[in-house]
Design a protein around this motif. Structure first.
Motif, short mmCIF file in Angstrom:
data_model
loop_
_atom_site.label_atom_id
_atom_site.label_comp_id
_atom_site.label_asym_id
_atom_site.label_seq_id
_atom_site.Cartn_x
_atom_site.Cartn_y
_atom_site.Cartn_z
N UNK A 182 0.84 -1.18 0.00
CA UNK A 182 0.00 0.00 0.00
C UNK A 182 0.89 1.25 0.00
N UNK A 183 0.28 2.42 -0.22
CA UNK A 183 1.03 3.67 -0.15
C UNK A 183 1.71 3.78 1.21
N UNK A 212 7.17 -9.87 -3.31
CA UNK A 212 7.10 -9.63 -1.87
C UNK A 212 6.08 -8.53 -1.65
N UNK A 213 5.26 -8.70 -0.63
CA UNK A 213 4.29 -7.67 -0.26
C UNK A 213 4.81 -6.97 0.99
N UNK A 214 5.07 -5.68 0.86
CA UNK A 214 5.56 -4.88 1.98
C UNK A 214 4.40 -4.30 2.78
N UNK A 215 4.60 -4.24 4.07
CA UNK A 215 3.62 -3.59 4.95
C UNK A 215 4.39 -2.89 6.07
N UNK A 216 4.22 -1.58 6.14
CA UNK A 216 4.87 -0.76 7.17
C UNK A 216 6.37 -1.04 7.24
N UNK A 217 6.99 -1.10 6.06
CA UNK A 217 8.45 -1.22 6.00
C UNK A 217 9.00 -2.61 6.20
N UNK A 218 8.14 -3.61 6.31
CA UNK A 218 8.59 -4.99 6.48
C UNK A 218 7.97 -5.86 5.39
N UNK A 219 8.60 -7.00 5.13
CA UNK A 219 8.02 -7.95 4.19
C UNK A 219 7.02 -8.82 4.92
N UNK A 220 5.74 -8.68 4.54
CA UNK A 220 4.68 -9.43 5.20
C UNK A 220 4.57 -10.85 4.63
N UNK A 221 4.77 -10.98 3.33
CA UNK A 221 4.73 -12.30 2.71
C UNK A 221 5.52 -12.24 1.42
N UNK A 222 6.09 -13.37 1.04
CA UNK A 222 6.92 -13.41 -0.17
C UNK A 222 6.93 -14.81 -0.74
N UNK A 223 7.21 -14.91 -2.03
CA UNK A 223 7.29 -16.20 -2.69
C UNK A 223 6.80 -16.08 -4.12
N UNK A 224 6.57 -17.20 -4.76
CA UNK A 224 5.98 -17.16 -6.10
C UNK A 224 4.53 -16.70 -5.99
N UNK A 225 3.98 -16.24 -7.12
CA UNK A 225 2.58 -15.82 -7.11
C UNK A 225 1.70 -16.98 -6.64
N UNK A 226 1.98 -18.18 -7.13
CA UNK A 226 1.18 -19.36 -6.76
C UNK A 226 1.26 -19.62 -5.26
N UNK A 227 2.46 -19.47 -4.67
CA UNK A 227 2.61 -19.72 -3.24
C UNK A 227 1.85 -18.69 -2.41
N UNK A 281 -6.81 -10.93 -2.91
CA UNK A 281 -7.25 -11.28 -1.57
C UNK A 281 -6.08 -11.31 -0.60
N UNK A 282 -4.94 -11.84 -1.05
CA UNK A 282 -3.75 -11.86 -0.18
C UNK A 282 -3.33 -10.43 0.16
N UNK A 283 -3.34 -9.56 -0.84
CA UNK A 283 -2.95 -8.17 -0.63
C UNK A 283 -3.91 -7.47 0.33
N UNK A 284 -5.21 -7.64 0.10
CA UNK A 284 -6.20 -6.98 0.95
C UNK A 284 -6.16 -7.51 2.37
N UNK A 285 -5.88 -8.80 2.52
CA UNK A 285 -5.80 -9.37 3.87
C UNK A 285 -4.69 -8.70 4.66
N UNK A 286 -3.55 -8.47 4.02
CA UNK A 286 -2.44 -7.80 4.70
C UNK A 286 -2.79 -6.37 5.02
N UNK A 287 -3.43 -5.67 4.06
CA UNK A 287 -3.82 -4.28 4.29
C UNK A 287 -4.83 -4.17 5.43
N UNK A 288 -5.75 -5.13 5.52
CA UNK A 288 -6.77 -5.11 6.57
C UNK A 288 -6.19 -5.45 7.94
N UNK A 289 -5.06 -6.15 7.94
CA UNK A 289 -4.43 -6.53 9.20
C UNK A 289 -3.40 -5.49 9.64
N UNK A 290 -3.63 -4.24 9.26
CA UNK A 290 -2.65 -3.18 9.50
C UNK A 290 -2.27 -3.05 10.98
N UNK A 291 -3.21 -3.33 11.85
CA UNK A 291 -2.95 -3.15 13.27
C UNK A 291 -2.63 -4.46 13.98
#
Length: 323
Positions: free
Chosen positions: A40-41, A203-218, A295-305
């Protein structure tokens, strides 16, 4: 030469006032691989890419691009990389061709100007001033200048912003062709479809950290699929087959509409349809939806706190390595 073209360990970046934009991330990118950074931004994507490009010095950790520190050993790295920033900032009064010639004059081993412009569909716009280009055309010019040195490593920061659907897919095809030639690409993008189409790993970043990473399928496989339908008249949820036997992990109701979550989509959908056939009922509004990167991206964004999920990526100095 090492197959790890980009090697990042415990990378940190801080700004005035103590704000830490990048908080100890680690990953590697292999030769000829396309690696996407999502988030996210404010997640730290651009801050990270600027460190990889050698535009700033890390507050901590190490970065190696083509075996060199891109900040301290800029002379060894810069001629071998191409950079497409979010905004090129080229002089507005120059024409497209004049801009390309100027840029080629500052680039080691530059390819012919007409070839670079043709590659991005600007061959017929050479006489147009930069200020007269559309937003999409300016992005094409930015890409052409990133490619003019025929780089080994290409950094693309939001490359298709402002492009229409046709222009975006043309850019995708160009990036695919570069990757097939062996160019290593690091991409940041807000378009999840773009990452799904192009990335070998992400890799999906959240608040300066890598929240999840891998192949798209993973990454997608870490999220549940969904089946939703309207419960037949006269039936209750308890009249369905035992949901656990269908591979359903959870469910919720909204009026008569039922939504099932499962990591075994085919098994759950088959069992549900076989039950409906035996019962002679219709599952109105049936919607079977596989898990998605969105869905993976939104789940991480929704778990911001919430705490960043463990075991789904890399944090600290643990690396997401090339398979």
């Amino acid at each position: 030469m090492t197959d790890q073209v980009i090697d990042v360990t415990g990378l940190r970046r801080s700004y005035a006032g103590g704000f830490e934009a990048v908080r100890g991330i680690s990953f590697t990118v292999g030769r000829g691989e396309l690696f996407a950074l999502l988030g996210t931004n404010g997640a730290g994507k651009t801050s990270t890419v600027e460190l990889l490009e050698g535009l700033a010095q890390p507050a901590g950790g190490t970065v190696r691009v083509l075996g060199h520190d891109p900040y301290r050993e800029r002379d060894a790295v810069r001629p071998r990389i191409g950079v497409m920033l979010q905004e090129g900032g080229f002089p507005s009064e120059l024409t497209v061709t004049e801009t390309a010639r100027m840029w080629a004059g500052c680039t080691s081993g530059a390819r012919p100007v007409h070839e670079a412009l043709e590659a991005v569909g600007l061959a017929g716009r050479g006489g147009v001033r930069v200020k007269q280009l559309s937003g999409g055309e300016k992005r094409r010019l930015d890409l052409a200048m990133a490619l003019i040195g025929d780089p080994e490593v290409l950094f693309l920061d939001e490359p298709t912003t402002g492009l229409d659907a046709e222009g975006r897919r043309e850019t995708w095809n160009l990036v695919r062709a570069l990757r097939e030639r062996g160019t290593t690409v690091l991409l940041t993008t807000h378009y999840l479809e773009e990452a799904e189409q192009l990335a070998d790993r992400l890799a999906i970043l959240h608040e300066g950290r890598i929240a999840t990473a891998g192949s798209v399928a993973d990454v997608v496989a870490s999220q549940p699929s969904h089946i939703s339908f309207e419960l037949p008249e006269g039936y209750l949820p308890g009249d369905l087959p035992p949901l656990a036997q269908l591979g359903v992990n959870g469910h919720d109701m909204a009026g008569r509409r039922m939504r099932l979550r499962t990591t075994e989509l085919q098994r759950a959908a088959t069992g549900l349809l076989m039950w409906a056939e035996r019962a002679g009922v219709e599952l109105r509004g049936l919607d079977v939806r596989a898990a998605s990167l969105e869905e993976a991206f939104l789940r991480i964004a929704q778990d911001a706190n919430k705490e960043i999920p463990q075991g789904t990526g890399n944090q600290g100095t643990d690396k997401e390595t090339v398979a």
